[in-house]
Design a protein around this motif. Sequence first.
Motif, mmCIF file in Angstrom:
data_model
loop_
_atom_site.group_PDB
_atom_site.id
_atom_site.type_symbol
_atom_site.label_atom_id
_atom_site.label_comp_id
_atom_site.label_asym_id
_atom_site.label_seq_id
_atom_site.Cartn_x
_atom_site.Cartn_y
_atom_site.Cartn_z
ATOM 1 N N UNK A 40 93.289 119.247 48.959
ATOM 2 C CA UNK A 40 93.416 118.019 49.752
ATOM 3 C C UNK A 40 93.127 118.334 51.234
ATOM 4 N N UNK A 41 93.751 119.407 51.712
ATOM 5 C CA UNK A 41 93.522 119.780 53.127
ATOM 6 C C UNK A 41 92.229 120.581 53.289
ATOM 7 N N UNK A 42 91.671 121.009 52.163
ATOM 8 C CA UNK A 42 90.480 121.875 52.193
ATOM 9 C C UNK A 42 90.740 123.161 52.975
ATOM 10 N N UNK A 43 91.803 123.827 52.583
ATOM 11 C CA UNK A 43 92.102 125.135 53.170
ATOM 12 C C UNK A 43 92.464 126.102 52.045
ATOM 13 N N UNK A 59 86.896 126.329 41.603
ATOM 14 C CA UNK A 59 87.600 125.402 40.702
ATOM 15 C C UNK A 59 87.669 124.012 41.314
ATOM 16 N N UNK A 60 87.557 123.949 42.628
ATOM 17 C CA UNK A 60 87.628 122.661 43.325
ATOM 18 C C UNK A 60 86.280 122.290 43.946
ATOM 19 N N UNK A 61 85.231 123.014 43.575
ATOM 20 C CA UNK A 61 83.905 122.739 44.139
ATOM 21 C C UNK A 61 83.831 123.072 45.628
ATOM 22 N N UNK A 62 84.633 124.055 46.053
ATOM 23 C CA UNK A 62 84.701 124.396 47.481
ATOM 24 C C UNK A 62 84.319 125.863 47.689
ATOM 25 N N UNK A 63 83.933 126.191 48.920
ATOM 26 C CA UNK A 63 83.536 127.579 49.228
ATOM 27 C C UNK A 63 84.024 128.010 50.601
ATOM 28 N N UNK A 70 91.616 129.981 55.681
ATOM 29 C CA UNK A 70 90.255 129.502 55.938
ATOM 30 C C UNK A 70 90.152 128.000 55.724
ATOM 31 N N UNK A 71 89.208 127.383 56.421
ATOM 32 C CA UNK A 71 88.805 126.031 56.082
ATOM 33 C C UNK A 71 87.707 126.129 55.024
ATOM 34 N N UNK A 72 87.660 125.150 54.121
ATOM 35 C CA UNK A 72 86.722 125.215 52.991
ATOM 36 C C UNK A 72 85.627 124.157 53.130
#
Length: 458
Positions: A95-98, A116-120, A196-198
């Motif tokens: 949600x926070x993308x961290x 797993x969340x489509x984030x990098x 980190x920010x994602x």
Amino acid sequence: MSPTIPGFGGPVISPDQAGYDAARAVWNAMHDRRPALIARPRSAADVAAAIGFARAAGLPIAVRGGGHSMPGHSACDGGIVIDLRLLNRVSVDPRKRTAAVGGGALLGDVDRATQRHGLVIPAGVVSHTGVGGLTLGGGVGRLMRRFGLTIDSLLSARLVTADGEILRASADRHPELFWALRGGGGNFGVVTEFEFTLHELSELVILATFHPLEQARQVIERGRREMADPAARDELLWTSFLRRASDVPWMPPELAGRHGIMSLVEWSGDPAEGRAVLAAIRRELNPAASDLSVVPFLVMQTITDDLFGHGLRTYIKAGFAGDLPGGLIDVLLDRAASLRSPISQVELLALGGAIARTGPDATAFPFRDARWLINIPATWRDPADDEREIAWARATYAAVRPYLSEGNYVNFMGDDTDDTAAGAYGRTLGRLQRLKAVYDPGNVFRLNQNIEPAVTPA
Ligand SMILES: Cc1cc2nc3c(=O)[nH]c(=O)nc-3n(C[C@H](O)[C@H](O)[C@H](O)COP(=O)(O)OP(=O)(O)OC[C@H]3O[C@@H](n4cnc5c(N)ncnc54)[C@H](O)[C@@H]3O)c2cc1C
């Protein structure tokens, strides 16, 4: 009997214990070091206990994240290795993308958890590399033109200092220390957790090509034109490797082993658009062998894991360049013709994009204006080839050197006498030395690309 470190809650491995040899091995087999103790902390408090114990006993400290330091800085003879491998937890807040990432996590730990969340997190390209060393030195990789260096996504770090104090550094808390951690390497303490920010991303479009050496000039010039264009898209990254053709599934057997240039043109934006852009580049390049496909990010991040597996021998030289002029290309082609090891290569990595939009003083990594990173890793298996491969890398670097701009990338440095702190940190060195005098005046953390503490007048 296991030696004990007062207040230390993790395993401690000494030379008389089973598993000692496996525990002391680092990625680069050139370094065969025998520490007195290997301590594996489970918490920041354990790290503080290990630092205190080592200091009281007068033992040198090596800090190990993923163990990939090319000069072998994460091992030492007769000292203590603080091996962070048990601090490898990654927790993602989609949600926070961290993401909170343990100081001993590997890139693969991070990629699996974030994907797993489509984030990098934009980081390096081999999944068994450590997040710790890679991040603290800057962090280059396939998403750097799009999202910047790894440090550009760092929000905070929890650090154990030389005095055993546990701090969190961020833009608001200990901002000078936070500045220094972003490029200053392992000089300021042991990071037990990075935050980190994602960014959103789950697949890439990839064009991989091979041309024999006779056609390498046209490939380098084409890549140079593409990346020098002020309108070049951040989503596009061009990397070329002067090397012998590797035995990948798309390489016809008659080309494998041949001297030439392999290129990886990667697109991290909309896949349909990327396919069209890369197909046009392929038509123009007319390679001897190629592959164009949409590849899941996780697959791409592990594709060279075996090629660059543990136990190889490596010697590295590297530098930045503002351009790839004709004279430099002449030199590169000449040196590429004398390559012997099937794993050695000269890498031409295009920079720019988001990297260059952060100012040179915003973090301790100052070389934001460089357009190319020229990396010369000689890599081989047989100790009998040590002399030949080291000589090849040194001669290649000497030939390339006149075309390089200021600075070295901390994470692509060895420990030759010309691998200096002035080269590693450039214009930020003085500020880093003053901070080193505050956080580590006794230079406890010196097994790294070392920043000596500034001497303050009495
Ligand atoms: C196969 C391979 C692929 C690579 N690919 C890339 C790439 O794509 N991009 C890139 O930028 N670099 C890359 N590198 C270089 C890499 O960034 C450096 O080797 C880096 O030091 C690796 O970090 P590590 O934690 O694995 O290393 P280690 O050897 O464990 O650590 C190196 C140094 O970093 C410091 N350190 C590590 N963790 C911590 C911590 N948690 N707290 C404090 N200090 C710490 C210590 O000073 C230590 O001596 C690659 C290296 C290899 C061998």
